[in-house]
Design an enzyme around this catalytic site. Structure first.
Site, PDB file in Angstrom:
ATOM      1  N   ASP A   1       0.813  -1.472   0.219  1.00 22.88           N
ATOM      2  CA  ASP A   1       0.003   0.042   0.092  1.00 22.88           C
ATOM      3  C   ASP A   1       0.956   1.328  -0.086  1.00 22.88           C
ATOM      4  OD1 ASP A   1      -2.398   1.354   0.180  1.00 22.88           O
ATOM      5  OD2 ASP A   1      -3.156   0.139   2.248  1.00 22.88           O
TER       6      ASP A   1
ATOM      7  N   GLU B   1       2.818   7.037  -2.582  1.00 21.46           N
ATOM      8  CA  GLU B   1       2.882   7.859  -2.702  1.00 21.46           C
ATOM      9  C   GLU B   1       3.345   9.185  -2.589  1.00 21.46           C
ATOM     10  OE1 GLU B   1      -1.376   5.731  -3.267  1.00 21.46           O
ATOM     11  OE2 GLU B   1       0.013   6.256  -1.586  1.00 21.46           O
TER      12      GLU B   1
ATOM     13  N   ASP C   1      -9.055   2.432  -2.937  1.00 22.94           N
ATOM     14  CA  ASP C   1      -9.866   3.024  -2.459  1.00 22.94           C
ATOM     15  C   ASP C   1     -11.215   3.407  -3.474  1.00 22.94           C
ATOM     16  OD1 ASP C   1      -8.125   1.684  -0.298  1.00 22.94           O
ATOM     17  OD2 ASP C   1      -7.347   3.760   0.356  1.00 22.94           O
TER      18      ASP C   1
END
Length: 595
Positions: free
Chosen positions: A316, A319, A378
């Protein structure tokens, strides 16, 4: 395919071929051409065809309703008229897709690679710039199960029991809430003596008694015996503990090692870069994967997880480079790192896990096909979000990403309606990766969930129970069992996709760019060579219009014959429109759909 060094050229018209003219003025590149659609640009949630849009190619974390933002981007596109272009840079670029031209902002130095030919050839040539796609293990193509609320060994073991009880097949389980929420490599509650000089741990260094995970190695063995592979959640930070969090001695040592040996991303002043306030994991340091010493230190600490049989990681984040003035050990700056970091991060994990394991990533950049697999991040459980992930999957495929999936019916917010859950499950059944997942109990929207007691697990049995619809469970069992029957086809297709540099999900325009009706058809796709899928995207829809390209087709469920080149209104009932290309060798006994 031709590479052009624009920064070394004085000509105002350095390229003129096939009715395409490229000219440069300062940092603006102008491509003059005729086209109906522009495709690619990474995982785009706002649409498949980017004509009429201005696209900023920057990796960005956006929670739900991504719109024109994306976790995975690439400065690459192709048109239905046989032209493609890639800007060979990691810096942020902007593409303005106008009616008869495309304006592209360039960094000071950037090569341009241009392509001509069919979409299949252009995408293949683009992929070749980065290397061969990697084939994931066969078990990737079963059903994946996940829920952030599973935070104990008992929770994980219960999923084995529930799969058996409800007669649902699955091949992968993802555990997110497994670690100490500080180091992210030590099981929650484990007792241990922090290592001197940050030496790596062995499994035997931990005491798991009286913890939420009393026997991790035994858990892995039990999952494997039940036919489930295990992925563990990861995030690339040296975490800054909050004021309400207990100190963690091992995390403190990891911080000290990262700062003393410059294993983390640095500022231009030579101090450790911290994620700015207002962002996820603010205050945390970020490991610099361009540094081989970082790679060694980071993964030495996680090696014991592979030693006990963990099958991969859900990688995950990625960024986290928000400042262009940051510095990496290889001499590059944050101007490159804002995009490149996602690739460095996922490539490092992919290198670490090796063959027969897999990583499942949210962020990515150009050439991401070399690191399977990608998921769409998400979304909330709303119909508009289902449409946005279809856009994302098709544009990712148009960008050369072979293996992709999404969270069935959304990850966040109030539970999906039974119909949304039904239609999202159907679409996922015919996607490269089929997975359900959800936030922790209540998540970020508990006040919007009256009557649900905060339990938003997206398992089929929980959704059926929440709405008191036991028949829904029978429906969902059908789609999960159908997925099992599809696995041989998906596995054969995956091997062909890697060999031929072809995505598994294929927008129709990728195969039929000369068909004007196809260019307007952005909500259907081919899954491999033989299946055409037309998802139902509207609440309580039981029919939709479908355009079938040239050829002859047979309904996957209704067994009817359909002539290609025509538009049909197809009644699907509680299935979805799927068609088999006539004359192929595809055969399958679908089974009886529950009434």
């Amino acid at each position: 395919m031709q590479r052009i060094h624009f920064q070394e050229t004085k000509s105002t018209a350095p390229y003129n071929k096939g009715n395409v003219v490229l000219t440069r003025s300062g940092r603006l590149l102008k491509a003059e051409l005729a086209y109906h659609g522009a495709y690619g640009m990474g995982e785009k949630y706002n649409g498949l065809n980017q004509k009429g849009n201005t696209v900023v190619n920057g990796v960005e974390e956006k929670f739900c309703f991504q719109g024109d933002k994306t976790y995975c981007t690439t400065p690459f596109f192709w048109t239905d008229t046989g032209f493609g272009l890639y800007v060979d840079t990691c810096e942020v670029t902007t593409f303005d897709f106008q009616e008869d031209c495309i304006l592209i902002s360039l960094p000071e130095k950037a090569d341009i690679v241009v392509f001509h030919g069919t979409p299949m050839k252009i995408v293949r040539d683009y992929m070749s710039l980065f290397g061969q796609a990697q084939l994931p293990p066969e078990w990737v193509f079963g059903t994946w199960i996940s829920a952030n609320r599973w935070n104990t060994q008992r929770d994980a073991e219960e999923q084995i029991e529930k799969l058996k009880k409800y007669d649902f097949p699955a091949s992968v389980i993802v555990l997110e809430a497994w670690s100490d929420e500080a180091t992210f490599y030590i099981w929650n509650g484990a007792k241990y003596v922090p290592k001197e000089n940050n030496a790596p741990f062995a499994y035997e260094d931990f005491d798991f008694s009286d913890t939420p995970w009393p026997d991790p190695k035994g858990l892995v063995e039990k999952l494997h015996d039940a036919g489930l592979r295990l992925l563990l959640w990861q995030v690339p930070v040296y975490k800054k503990q909050g004021a309400d969090e207990a100190p963690n001695a091992q995390n403190d040592r990891d911080w000290a090692e990262a700062m003393d040996h410059k294993l983390c991303v640095m500022t231009k002043e030579g101090t450790p870069y911290a994620i700015p306030a207002g962002h996820w994991f603010s205050g945390s340091l970020v490991p610099d994967f361009s540094n081989e010493e970082t790679y060694r230190s980071w993964f030495d600490k996680r090696k014991y997880l592979l030693d006990i049989g963990v099958d991969g990681f859900k990688t995950d984040g990625g960024e986290f480079i928000y400042e262009h003035e940051t510095r990496f050990s290889d001499g590059t700056t944050g101007a490159d790192g804002c995009n490149r970091y996602a690739r460095d991060y996922t490539e490092s994990y992919n290198r670490f896990v090796g063959e027969n394991r897999v990583i499942f990533s949210r962020a990515g950049f150009a050439g991401q096909h070399t690191v399977p697999c990608l998921w769409a991040g998400d979304q909330q459980s709303q119909n508009c979000e289902l449409r946005s992930v279809l856009n994302a999957g098709l544009s990712a495929a148009a960008s050369g990403i072979l293996f992709w999936g999404f969270d069935i019916a959304g990850f966040a917010g109030p539970p999906p309606t039974p119909d949304l859950y039904r239609r999202a499950t159907q679409m996922a059944c015919f996607c490269p990766i089929m997975q359900w997942h959800s936030e922790p109990d209540g998540g970020q929207f508990q006040e919007l969930m009256p009557g649900f007691d905060g339990n938003n697990e997206r398992s089929p049995w929980n959704i059926a129970d929440l709405y008191n619809e036991p028949a829904l469970l029978d429906e969902m069992r059908f789609w999960h069992q159908l997925r099992e029957k599809l696995r041989p086809y998906l596995w054969q297709t995956a091997q062909q996709c890697v060999e031929n540099s072809t995505p598994m999900m294929r927008p129709l325009v990728y195969l039929w760019p000369d068909d004007n009706k196809v260019c307007a058809c952005d909500d259907e796709y081919m899954l491999g060579d033989n299946l055409l899928v037309a998802p139902l995207l509207e609440e309580n829809a039981d029919n939709r219009t479908v355009y079938l390209p040239e050829g002859e087709w047979i309904g996957f469920f209704d067994k009817k014959h359909y002539d290609g080149g025509q538009v049909y209104t197809v009644s699907a009932g509680k299935t979805l429109p799927v068609f088999v290309r006539e004359g192929t060798e595809f055969t399958m006994e679908v089974g009886v759909f529950p009434c």
